[in-house]
Design a protein around this motif. Structure first.
Motif, PDB file in Angstrom:
ATOM      1  N   GLN A   1       1.179 166.878  90.784  1.00 34.43           N
ATOM      2  CA  GLN A   1      -0.002 166.174  90.981  1.00 34.43           C
ATOM      3  C   GLN A   1       0.104 165.036  92.074  1.00 34.43           C
ATOM      4  O   GLN A   1      -0.783 164.513  92.337  1.00 34.43           O
ATOM      5  N   GLY A   2       1.325 164.756  92.258  1.00 31.51           N
ATOM      6  CA  GLY A   2       1.443 163.389  92.962  1.00 31.51           C
ATOM      7  C   GLY A   2       2.866 163.553  93.696  1.00 31.51           C
ATOM      8  O   GLY A   2       3.590 164.368  93.818  1.00 31.51           O
ATOM      9  N   ARG A   3       2.874 162.483  94.830  1.00 31.42           N
ATOM     10  CA  ARG A   3       3.769 162.344  95.717  1.00 31.42           C
ATOM     11  C   ARG A   3       5.227 162.037  94.825  1.00 31.42           C
ATOM     12  O   ARG A   3       6.151 162.478  95.166  1.00 31.42           O
ATOM     13  N   ASP A   4       4.912 161.187  93.836  1.00 30.79           N
ATOM     14  CA  ASP A   4       6.159 160.780  92.892  1.00 30.79           C
ATOM     15  C   ASP A   4       6.594 161.720  91.724  1.00 30.79           C
ATOM     16  O   ASP A   4       7.225 161.284  91.024  1.00 30.79           O
ATOM     17  N   GLN A   5       5.973 162.787  91.868  1.00 30.55           N
ATOM     18  CA  GLN A   5       6.241 163.730  90.753  1.00 30.55           C
ATOM     19  C   GLN A   5       7.228 164.755  90.969  1.00 30.55           C
ATOM     20  O   GLN A   5       7.581 164.972  92.436  1.00 30.55           O
ATOM     21  N   PRO A   6       8.002 165.222  90.171  1.00 25.93           N
ATOM     22  CA  PRO A   6       9.289 166.011  90.292  1.00 25.93           C
ATOM     23  C   PRO A   6       8.650 167.440  91.176  1.00 25.93           C
ATOM     24  O   PRO A   6       7.498 167.924  90.569  1.00 25.93           O
ATOM     25  N   ALA A   7       9.549 167.882  91.976  1.00 29.30           N
ATOM     26  CA  ALA A   7       9.421 169.453  92.573  1.00 29.30           C
ATOM     27  C   ALA A   7       9.344 170.198  91.751  1.00 29.30           C
ATOM     28  O   ALA A   7       9.986 170.252  90.708  1.00 29.30           O
ATOM     29  N   PRO A   8       8.632 171.454  91.883  1.00 29.61           N
ATOM     30  CA  PRO A   8       8.515 172.440  91.143  1.00 29.61           C
ATOM     31  C   PRO A   8      10.146 173.285  90.882  1.00 29.61           C
ATOM     32  O   PRO A   8      10.937 173.030  91.880  1.00 29.61           O
ATOM     33  N   GLY A   9      10.543 173.662  89.859  1.00 33.65           N
ATOM     34  CA  GLY A   9      11.840 174.009  89.506  1.00 33.65           C
ATOM     35  C   GLY A   9      12.210 174.176  88.183  1.00 33.65           C
ATOM     36  O   GLY A   9      11.651 173.615  87.143  1.00 33.65           O
ATOM     37  N   ASP A  10      13.558 174.061  87.977  1.00 36.32           N
ATOM     38  CA  ASP A  10      14.264 174.231  86.513  1.00 36.32           C
ATOM     39  C   ASP A  10      14.868 172.802  86.461  1.00 36.32           C
ATOM     40  O   ASP A  10      15.611 172.350  87.232  1.00 36.32           O
TER      41      ASP A  10
END
Length: 739
Positions: A353-362
């Motif tokens: 939801q935000g720029r400083d959120q982790p990218a999708p993945g494991d």
């Protein structure tokens, strides 16, 4: 004239269905032959056939079907099967409905339906249909109900259109009703993203400032540390002086630790990532945590089954978890429950939801939870900033969480904190999943190798800070080297181009003026023969690094460095350069134009040069220690951190021995050996493995030997025995030549 044609003319029936009715074998039904039909039945049939709207007549108790052209189109694939068929057999899926119709109408009643929904099999598959249906009785010759007349008007298209206008008006109403809320939610989400962006930009700006401060601070520490080491050498017998030097050195070490913490926040520390098993790591920290937290803190660990591995700097990860645990201890005021957990987490695209959120993945997520006092939002907002602390003066530097923040970000992860006054704090560290397996732990080589002293070579020292430059000059002079100095890149270039003999360029990375250390190193590499370069930097993420790697032929020394570190690095760089030049000279004078290097036995007979070992090891400390051991044994050693750099070295020089770790980033040590043997078929291959001598290397490698980590000196000497013998021969040859 045939009877049917005559009868057709007599009745005046026309159309396709009239012909079908005339031709049908009615004698096989209860209605009997068509010529025997009563006048009432004939009149009813004539009315049905002449009507333009879909009509069907159901005659008799069984409801034998007679219908017109319009109904035939409605019947679809069941036409002409329906003609003369009892209605319950013709439409079995609605048999109950039609039975009710027959009962009502034959009893003299009527029925009507508006948009009646039925499921019919008309074209080989079930269809939802809607119809207007009107049923009325048909009298026989005596006026009694003998059949049913059904008017069938299909309304499916109109009903579906109406419903779509409505499954649309409702959506529009909902859109209108929720538009204001959606606008408010969008504005709120935008404000949150903008706040995250501002926070990320602020942290980046602070990180840049902090990294610069740490760089300058390391320069200051280098001057102090260098002079302390020089004083220690000059006053070896003065106990009082040595005591004071030791105290000052400890202060320098504390300052160096502080600078390292600053660099950690700025994401500019030097990391040594390796594959780590989270379960082993947390369990291995148990004793350390109990010592740090005390008996009053209860420590609970919750480790999920089958945790994914991560690729991180193990020491930095342990420090990060320990820092979080100590912060939690202080927040619980020495009494409470600390929970350390680890779980596998998969983040989907919709969760970001935000720029400083982790990218999708494991991700593998470490969570540290305390039962402490918690923090208000205005404190949580600043907890990762360097020097921010809620502790009293003298109780912490405020760098603990900032160091954790920088380490996690530099490792490609994400950090999150959840805290509220009165309900404790949870800090989560997200690290990308690593699919590689964890090699067996390898013990470090004993640190008993004597630090090499200097030589008689000439070194050009390029450093803009006067004190740092003078300290370096004093150290190198003590080691026996001749030293030239330059205060900037331009002056260094003038010396390099003046014809003055120079054996090594020792330059800072960051300097005022247009020519930096990186440009000087490029100019040095372009000389014939190339001038070896030793770069020095207050941190390791200067512009000299490209994708985390140094350019070929360039070695980096971090500030502040010890005198022994400087001596070892300078000697290694000079030895490697001398080896490379000697091999190139030997190849240039060789009578054969073959591209293949000499076989091992041929090299053994040529005792003019010690054999060359190509050492490949991705762990920096292990590589440097092994390089010192090999050099001490009298062998020439060139080293690389991965297979790619090793092959680049092998294409420019001949090597006699490949000593490589089995597990390397990218191409494995075994694959490296196979590729190198195609370039230089006579190379001896020694594979080092934490899995022992039974490690699975795949396709056999001719002549390769496996050495089990940790490798003791005796095992190494035995493996290198044929080449160590040539070292002795070389020494004897040198003595003979001198005589």
């Amino acid at each position: 004239m045939p009877f049917l044609a005559h009868h057709h003319d007599c009745l005046g029936w026309s159309g396709e269905m009239a012909q079908r009715v005339q031709a049908f074998d009615w004698a096989s039904t209860d209605l009997g032959p068509i010529q025997d039909w009563p006048p009432s039945l004939r009149a009813a049939v004539q009315m049905v056939l002449a009507c333009p709207v879909p009509l069907v007549m159901l005659w008799g108790r069984h409801g034998y079907m007679v219908y017109n052209d319009a109904y035939a189109e409605f019947a679809g694939g069941r036409h002409p099967y329906l003609l003369g068929c009892p209605v319950e057999l013709g439409w079995p899926e609605v048999a109950d409905f039609n039975r009710h119709v027959m009962d009502v109408c034959l009893g003299g009643g009527t029925l009507s339906y508006r948009d009646k929904e039925l499921v019919l099999l008309r074209n080989g598959r079930p269809e939802d249909v809607w119809m207007d249906l009107y049923y009325s009785p048909l009298p026989d010759d005596n006026g009694r109900p003998a059949g049913v007349l059904a008017i069938v008007v299909e309304t499916t298209e109109r009903v579906q259109t109406e419903r779509e206008r409505q499954a649309a008006e409702q959506a529009l109403r909902q859109l209108t009703e929720t538009l204001e809320q959606r606008v408010a939610d969008a504005l709120s989400a935008r404000a949150e993203v903008e706040a995250q962006l501002r926070q990320a930009q602020k942290m980046e700006a602070i990180g840049n400032l902090t990294g610069g401060v740490a760089h300058d601070f390391n320069n200051v520490l280098q001057v102090i540390a260098g002079n302390l080491q020089l004083l220690s050498v000059e006053a070896p017998g003065n106990a009082r002086v040595q005591h004071r030097i030791a105290a000052a050195t400890r202060a320098v070490q504390r300052g160096s630790t502080l600078a390292a913490q600053l660099l950690a926040f700025a994401r500019r520390q030097q990391l040594s990532p390796a594959v780590v098993n989270p379960t082993r790591l947390v369990r291995g920290m148990s004793e350390m945590l109990h010592r740090a937290l005390g008996e009053a803190i209860k420590v609970e660990t919750r480790l999920a089954d089958d945790l994914w591995n991560v690729q991180v700097d193990r020491n930095q990860l342990e420090n990060a978890l320990l820092n979080l645990a100590i912060n939690a201890r202080d927040a619980m005021r020495g009494n409470g429950v600390l929970t350390i957990s680890a779980n596998n987490v998969t983040l989907a695209q919709t969760q970001r939801q935000g720029r400083d959120q982790p990218a999708p993945g494991d991700y593998l997520v470490f969570s540290v939870t305390d039962t402490g006092v918690g923090m208000p939002p205005e404190v949580v907002e600043h907890v990762f900033e360097p020097f921010f602390t809620t502790k009293p003066d003298g109780h912490g530097t405020g760098l603990g969480l900032s160091m954790v923040f920088g380490f996690v970000k530099q490792s490609g992860g994400h950090i999150a904190i959840d805290s509220a006054v009165g309900r404790g704090t949870t800090v989560q560290l997200y690290f990308p999943r690593c699919a590689e397996s964890v090699p067996d732990d390898a013990a470090e080589l004993p640190d008993t190798v004597v630090t090499p002293m200097g030589g008689r070579e000439t070194i050009l020292v390029v450093e803009d800070d006067t004190d740092v430059r003078l300290t370096a000059v004093d150290m190198l002079t003590q080691l026996g080297y001749r030293v030239l100095t330059a205060a900037n890149g331009e002056a260094a270039l003038e010396l390099m181009d003046s014809g003055t003999p120079i054996d090594l360029l020792f330059t800072d990375v960051i300097m005022p003026g247009p020519i930096k250390g990186g440009e000087l190193s490029i100019r040095a590499a372009q000389r014939v023969p190339p001038l070896p370069v030793l770069l020095v930097s207050g941190y390791t993420r200067d512009q000299v690094l490209h994708d985390g790697r140094l350019p070929p032929g360039v070695t980096l020394l971090g500030k502040p460095y010890r005198r022994d570190d400087l001596a070892r690095m300078v000697r290694n760089v000079l030895n490697a350069s001398r080896t490379a030049q000697a091999q190139e000279h030997a190849q240039a004078e060789a009578p054969s134009a073959s591209h293949l290097p000499p076989a091992p036995h041929a090299a053994a007979t040529d005792v003019s040069q010690p054999p060359t070992v190509l050492l490949v090891e991705d762990d920096t400390a292990s590589r440097e220690a092994m390089q010192e051991v090999l050099t001490t044994l009298g062998l020439q050693c060139v080293s690389a951190a991965d297979a790619e750099d090793a092959l680049a070295l092998a294409r420019t020089r001949s090597v006699q021995v490949l000593l490589t770790d089995f597990t390397l980033p990218g191409q494995s040590g075994a694959d490296l050996a196979r590729t190198l043997l195609r370039l230089q078929p006579h190379v001896d291959v020694l594979l080092m493995s934490g899995y022992g001598t039974e490690a699975e290397i795949g396709e056999p490698i001719p002549g390769a030997r496996l050495l089990s980590k940790p490798i003791d000196l005796g095992t190494l000497q035995q493996a290198l025995a044929p080449w160590l013998a040539t070292v002795t021969a070389a020494d004897t040859q040198h003595v003979t030549n001198a005589a």
